[in-house]
Every structure is written in structure tokens, then in C-alpha cells.
Design a protein around this motif. Structure first.
Motif, PDB file in Angstrom:
ATOM      1  N   ASP A 182       1.068 -70.456  -4.946  1.00  0.00           N
ATOM      2  CA  ASP A 182       0.595 -70.128  -6.252  1.00  0.00           C
ATOM      3  C   ASP A 182      -0.376 -68.816  -6.148  1.00  0.00           C
ATOM      4  OD1 ASP A 182       0.202 -70.086  -8.875  1.00  0.00           O
ATOM      5  OD2 ASP A 182      -1.410 -71.690  -8.928  1.00  0.00           O
ATOM      6  N   LEU A 200       4.986 -68.141  -6.347  1.00  0.00           N
ATOM      7  CA  LEU A 200       5.423 -68.947  -7.414  1.00  0.00           C
ATOM      8  C   LEU A 200       4.437 -68.265  -8.489  1.00  0.00           C
ATOM      9  CD1 LEU A 200       4.713 -72.777  -6.209  1.00  0.00           C
ATOM     10  CD2 LEU A 200       6.853 -71.603  -7.042  1.00  0.00           C
ATOM     11  N   ASP A 239      -0.863 -74.900  -4.530  1.00  0.00           N
ATOM     12  CA  ASP A 239      -1.055 -74.792  -6.138  1.00  0.00           C
ATOM     13  C   ASP A 239      -2.295 -75.607  -6.350  1.00  0.00           C
ATOM     14  OD1 ASP A 239      -0.623 -75.431  -8.961  1.00  0.00           O
ATOM     15  OD2 ASP A 239       0.950 -74.190  -8.671  1.00  0.00           O
ATOM     16  N   LYS A 258       8.038 -69.831 -11.861  1.00  0.00           N
ATOM     17  CA  LYS A 258       7.947 -71.287 -12.047  1.00  0.00           C
ATOM     18  C   LYS A 258       8.678 -72.100 -12.948  1.00  0.00           C
ATOM     19  CE  LYS A 258       2.900 -71.724 -10.580  1.00  0.00           C
ATOM     20  NZ  LYS A 258       1.601 -72.087 -10.906  1.00  0.00           N
TER      21      LYS A 258
END
Length: 237
Positions: free
Chosen positions: A61, A92, A15, A115
Motif C-alpha cells: 500500500d 496497491l 496495508d 485496489k
């Protein structure tokens, strides 16, 4: 906290936001059976870390600078340099029908996770994909499949040819009647346990049939199997 003698699920967090990575790490490290082995702040780092650390699951992510989560997923799944099993990728997302999420699933991700979900949902999702199943909520499976089935091929880094899609749909003729029944329930988002109860089979029997389906159709995971079922019109039967 880990139970003695139980091998933990090894997790890599990818992320671009440091606070998000820190929060995810704290959340996961409080869970028995889960172990964070590394972090990455963009797709390129995620690929390198996955190749180096060989985690069981990558929390990916989608929107990151440089190499996106889509490209990173495709690299991890398609260019795995080791003989051992590849990591499962859990995307995510805020799930606002983001086209990149759908492309990521096409690239080989094993599922998606909101998320804003709870820590319990996160831990369960990691365990589910680590066990080889797809993290697809039944309430959104059809919406998801409909959306990414309509994607233009340009969204994929290496889009499949139309001929490849037709070949896979044609390979459904090689499946037994029971395997088609299993495929249909996979496409509807059911877990192995739910399929077993529905068809009065053992979970081991369901898992074996799912593996045969993936092998015969040349697919990576249950998400892609669900897409093939959708394209073949099975969900309308």
C-alpha cells in the motif's frame, strides 16, 4: 490450494487497514500457487518482514502511517541485506495519478495494481511480477510514464542526479538495434510474450535481451527502463 511439487509464490501483504489485509489474505489463499507468508501494517513493518521472511512479492500500500510505501519500497529494493534475490514490489493503489505511486515506481517497484481490481487480476499481477516482468497495463503506460517523469526530485527519498539520468540516456548508444526495439516495446507496456510475437523472437530471447538492457543501463526493472526510453524520446519515434 497448491499443486504438488510446484513451489508457491510467497507473498507479504503491507496495508494499514486490517480488513483490507484480511480480505487480501483470504483472496490469495484460495488461489493455487500463491502463499501468504506475512502481513505488515506500515512501511517499517513491511521492511522488517521482507528482510526476515524473504517473500517473492510484497503487495505494498502507498499511504500508510509513519514510513510510507515509497520509503519502504526503496528500503526493500535498495538495502536488501541478503545474497539471494530481492522481493518484487507490487504497489496497491486507487491510481488517481497519485504522486507517491510514481515515486514508488521510481524507487524500484515492479508495477501497480488497482485496489478495486478483480481477484483474477490480483493473482495474475502477482505471478507476472514474481516472474520478473512489470505489471503495466498498456492502456495506461504512456500516461503513467508521462506523469512520473515530470515529478520533482524532492518526492524521491534518494533522487537520482541529473547527471545520472543523462548518463543512462547516453548508454542507449551501447544497445543493439534489436535491443532498442525490445526497449521500445517494453516502454509501451508489452509483456515478453507480446514482444516475442511482435518481433518474431522466442520468449527466452526476449527475456535475455531485457536482462541485458537492464544491466547495461544500470536499472532495476522494466518500469525504470520504460522511463529511460521515454526520457530519450523513443516513444515518439
Amino acid at each position: 490450494m497448491r499443486a504438488a511439487g510446484v513451489k508457491p509464490v510467497r507473498v507479504l501483504i503491507a496495508d494499514d487497514q486490517e480488513l483490507v489485509r484480511a480480505a487480501l489474505r483470504v483472496m490469495l489463499e484460495r488461489r493455487a500457487g500463491l502463499l501468504v507468508v506475512g502481513e505488515a501494517c506500515d512501511g517499517e513493518q513491511a521492511v522488517a518482514a521482507a528482510f526476515d521472511l524473504r517473500p517473492d512479492v510484497v503487495l505494498m500500500d502507498v499511504r500508510m502511517p509513519g514510513m510510507t510505501g515509497v520509503e519502504a519500497t526503496e528500503r526493500i529494493v535498495g538495502d536488501w541485506p541478503h545474497d539471494g534475490p530481492r522481493p518484487r514490489v507490487l504497489v496497491l493503489t486507487t491510481f488517481d495519478l497519485d504522486e507517491y505511486v510514481h515515486a514508488c515506481l521510481r524507487a524500484g517497484a515492479s508495477g501497480f495494481l488497482l485496489k478495486n481490481g478483480s481477484s483474477d487480476q490480483l493473482a495474475e499481477a502477482i505471478r507476472v511480477v514474481a516472474a520478473g516482468e512489470a505489471m503495466l497495463a498498456p492502456t495506461v503506460t504512456n500516461r503513467l510514464i508521462d506523469a512520473f517523469a515530470a515529478l520533482p526530485p524532492a518526492l524521491l527519498t534518494r533522487p537520482p542526479s541529473p547527471e545520472a539520468g543523462s548518463d543512462r540516456t547516453g548508454l542507449l548508444d551501447t544497445l543493439t538495434r534489436r535491443e532498442l526495439e525490445v526497449l521500445l516495446l517494453v516502454a509501451r507496456g508489452l509483456s515478453n510474450a507480446q514482444i516475442a510475437r511482435s518481433l518474431e523472437l522466442s520468449e527466452t530471447g526476449v527475456k535475455s535481451r531485457v536482462n541485458r538492457i537492464l544491466t547495461r543501463l544500470g536499472l532495476e526493472n522494466r518500469v525504470q527502463a520504460a522511463l529511460v526510453a521515454h526520457e530519450a524520446g523513443l516513444l515518439g519515434r
